[in-house]
Design an enzyme around this catalytic site. Sequence first.
Site, PDB file in Angstrom:
ATOM      1  CG  ASN A   9      -1.732   1.223   1.392  1.00 12.79           C
ATOM      2  OD1 ASN A   9      -1.799   2.053   0.492  1.00 12.79           O
ATOM      3  ND2 ASN A   9      -2.395   1.355   2.544  1.00 12.79           N
ATOM      4  CG  HIS A  92      -5.664   1.932   5.471  1.00 18.63           C
ATOM      5  ND1 HIS A  92      -5.212   2.846   6.401  1.00 18.63           N
ATOM      6  CD2 HIS A  92      -4.666   1.054   5.266  1.00 18.63           C
ATOM      7  CE1 HIS A  92      -3.960   2.503   6.727  1.00 18.63           C
ATOM      8  NE2 HIS A  92      -3.608   1.435   6.064  1.00 18.63           N
ATOM      9  CD  GLU A 161      -3.049  -2.361   7.437  1.00 21.54           C
ATOM     10  OE1 GLU A 161      -1.954  -2.607   6.925  1.00 21.54           O
ATOM     11  OE2 GLU A 161      -3.703  -1.336   7.199  1.00 21.54           O
ATOM     12  CB  SER A 207       5.709  -1.966  11.880  1.00 13.91           C
ATOM     13  OG  SER A 207       5.412  -0.617  12.174  1.00 13.91           O
TER      14      SER A 207
HETATM   15  P1  13P Z   1       3.384   0.312   7.548  1.00 14.33           P
HETATM   16  O1  13P Z   1       3.816  -0.979   6.909  1.00 14.33           O
HETATM   17  O2  13P Z   1       4.112   1.514   6.993  1.00 14.33           O
HETATM   18  O3  13P Z   1       3.350   0.245   9.029  1.00 14.33           O
HETATM   19  O4  13P Z   1       1.852   0.538   7.062  1.00 14.33           O
HETATM   20  C1  13P Z   1       0.935  -0.480   7.227  1.00 14.33           C
HETATM   21  C2  13P Z   1      -0.299  -0.103   6.508  1.00 14.33           C
HETATM   22  O5  13P Z   1      -1.031   0.761   6.940  1.00 14.33           O
HETATM   23  C3  13P Z   1      -0.580  -0.788   5.231  1.00 14.33           C
HETATM   24  O6  13P Z   1      -1.886  -0.557   4.805  1.00 14.33           O
END
Ligand code: 13P
Length: 246
Positions: A9, A92, A161, A207
């Site tokens: 993403n 999201h 997430e 992350s």
């Molecule tokens: P990071 O991998 O930068 O933490 O972002 C995760 C995310 O929100 C993917 O949709």
Amino acid sequence: MRRRLIAGNWKMNGSRASLVELDAIAAAAAAAPGVDVAVCPPFTLIERAAARQPGLAIGGQDCHAAPKGAHTGCIAAAMLVEAGATMVIVGHSERRADQHETDADVKAKAEAAIAAGLIAIVCCGETQAHHRAGETEAVVSGQLRGSLPVAAGDALVVAYEPIWAIGTGLTPTAADVAAVHATIRGVLVELLGRARAEGVRILYGGSVNAANAAELLAVPDVDGALVGGASLTAEAFVPIIEAAAQ
Ligand code: 13P
């Protein structure tokens, strides 16, 4: 057996020059035939991305619930399809927070996406306050009961997430991820029935990087990853694809 999905993403990052990254990402995807690899760039790059690497799945980061109409600044699922996308992220946490999207909004978007022929990646995840209060599984279950399209089959993917893990370098423990993904699978069974629920991939996001991907992907019921920052370059993203291929 569910095929693993590693989806990047890009959020509001990247330019035409960034599309060069797709070349090595596509090569890594071709070298990992058991893994589905997708990149979700900004809308303006979808058509070029799809044309540059037809073997890579390209996705949008949002779509509107309506097929067309007076919705300035929004994009319809069919427009994503026409541009070459085969999937779309909906719900999201950044959109739930910044654009005040509700579970009902997310459900309507997911239904519109699937009706247009896209795979819908429906996101859920708790805040740090919920996490600290031990409310993660209740929050995530509630979000999914409100956000999941009941008519979805293989076209549905769920991404867990935790908001406090996004862009922070923090991740839940493997045991915590396992518990939440098992809860999500249970909600899917409740909503879709066991046979269809077993086909839905559940991604972990927050992350994910080259150093932690193998451990996270080894967790039961983790069928892939939704990757933000580490998907912006092939150098960071390719090791995650390779970890999924193990
Ligand atoms: P990071 O991998 O930068 O933490 O972002 C995760 C995310 O929100 C993917 O949709």
